[in-house]
Enzyme design. Sequence first.
Site, PDB file in Angstrom:
ATOM      1  N   LYS A 139       0.663  -7.313 -13.957  1.00 22.27           N
ATOM      2  CA  LYS A 139       0.486  -6.633 -12.662  1.00 22.27           C
ATOM      3  C   LYS A 139      -0.992  -6.676 -12.320  1.00 22.27           C
ATOM      4  O   LYS A 139      -1.833  -6.832 -13.210  1.00 22.27           O
ATOM      5  CB  LYS A 139       0.932  -5.171 -12.770  1.00 22.27           C
ATOM      6  CG  LYS A 139       1.215  -4.519 -11.440  1.00 22.27           C
ATOM      7  CD  LYS A 139       2.610  -4.846 -10.952  1.00 22.27           C
ATOM      8  CE  LYS A 139       2.849  -4.385  -9.541  1.00 22.27           C
ATOM      9  NZ  LYS A 139       4.284  -4.503  -9.184  1.00 22.27           N
ATOM     10  N   ASP A 179       3.056  -6.584  -3.645  1.00 18.41           N
ATOM     11  CA  ASP A 179       3.451  -5.200  -3.949  1.00 18.41           C
ATOM     12  C   ASP A 179       2.895  -4.388  -2.768  1.00 18.41           C
ATOM     13  O   ASP A 179       2.692  -4.957  -1.687  1.00 18.41           O
ATOM     14  CB  ASP A 179       2.872  -4.752  -5.306  1.00 18.41           C
ATOM     15  CG  ASP A 179       3.521  -3.471  -5.834  1.00 18.41           C
ATOM     16  OD1 ASP A 179       4.615  -3.554  -6.414  1.00 18.41           O
ATOM     17  OD2 ASP A 179       2.963  -2.369  -5.624  1.00 18.41           O
TER      18      ASP A 179
END
Length: 459
Positions: A139, A179
């Site tokens: 991430k 995201d």
Amino acid sequence: MSILQTMSQEEVNARDYVQDVYETVVKRNPHESEFHQAIKEILESLIPVIAKHPKYKEHGILERIVEPERLISFRVPWVDDQGIVRVNRGFRVQFNSAIGPFKGGLRFHPSVNASIIKFLGFEQIFKNSLTGQPIGGGKGGSDFDPKGKSDGEIMRFTQSFMTELFKYIGPDTDVPAGDIGVGAREIGYMFGQYKRIRGGNEAGVLTGKGIVYGGSLARTEATGYGTVYFVNEMLKSKGLSFEGSTVVVSGSGNVAIYAIQKATQLGAKVVACSDSNGYVYDKNGINLETVQRLKEVERKRLSEYVKEHPDAIYSEGCQNIWTIPCDIALPCATQNEIDETSAKILVSNGVQAIGEGANMPSTLDAIDVFLKAGVLFGPAKAANAGGVAVSALEMSQNSMRYSWSFHEVDDKLHQIMKNIYRNSVNAAEEYGHPGNLVVGANIAGFLKVADSMIAQGVI
Ligand code: NDP
Ligand code: 2IT
């Protein structure tokens, strides 16, 4: 009878071991409350696994899995429209590559810090494993705030961000995607910059790309659709369905929009959605065209919705969206948006199912309230895995230099969500927590990664 009396000696030992690992994480990562929360939830779920299979302790799997393979933090300098030099912080956590290249989104939001990136990267390990595809967990992101920035500022920032990030990523090493705050526009600018620096077209380095330059059909829809497919499986197990139900969806971004669309297609009435300033209640059902135009095209606030739909009511403050009575709640905005109080209100208003479109939207106390009340609960790493699953399908299509039709991808997504549901149900059952999909998803996701780590030696 106390919990201790109901636990076997192996389980007591496993619980103590898990507690030790948790305390080490807290000590080694002070003040990172979101990261601690994600770790705690997983570790507690794994007690029956550790009790049953001593090999995971012998191989130090828990001690290794809670420590990222690598955490990169970097300076992102850029020049704003006034000519002023601005500096943000960029991150990439490469958490676990046991089953495939690191894979996970990039988040641009002022709240981003090491704790947020690490909790998201940790969750991603298990989510990606659940998809059944060969992708590891990663991430990244930045504390950059895209709100109010011009298109030129967004481009200069994302180019600067990629100028550093490119050193660490690649189609076979680490594949970022979107995201919060990172959608098709940002991915496009980052892809362009990566291609320019690398001097070649490595399409599979990023997912969520535009369709005409290597993106996958149905990736935009995948997370929201996948969440609804997952919830549909939960509902079916109790003879329920979306048809005729009242649904509340928080957020009004990528995940929320396509959750609203699919739920509506399945016969639900979605009566509310939100942004970080407040929420809209529309008793006639949310008009998705208006939300999409306001949020995706005009990049305005949701409060504008009521100008076009005078019957609807806008309320300041996003938290109170959970006071609206509904059959199904789909939190699709951000972490910890449902606390214990909101969970109790939802339960007392008769909610039947929760599907977590966002990552970790319910606090641990809220999850407890739902499980104790017997509400169907679809945890994030299972329910929102459709986005990354279709990202992996995008990687496959890029490798093949071929594209599947929308229906082919959507059918594969649907099947993947059904498999995740079934595997989570089975794992929960096998390890003594029937019906508990939090435990089931965590265990099903863990086993493949843990066995791969054992097979690959102490690395
Ligand atoms: P977007 O940026 O498209 O939308 C985010 C939405 O959530 C916006 O409506 C935003 O409102 C709202 N929001 C953001 N922060 C807060 C906050 N602190 N409080 C209340 N509302 C907030 O992001 P996505 O839709 O992509 O992501 C939403 C969630 O889904 C995140 O948790 C993300 O990690 C998760 N997710 C996303 C996937 C994807 O494929 N995109 C895949 C799996 C999970 P505002 O406009 O006011 O900021
Ligand atoms: O949280 C997530 O799963 C995402 N933001 C999507 C990640 C991806 O690589 O598509």
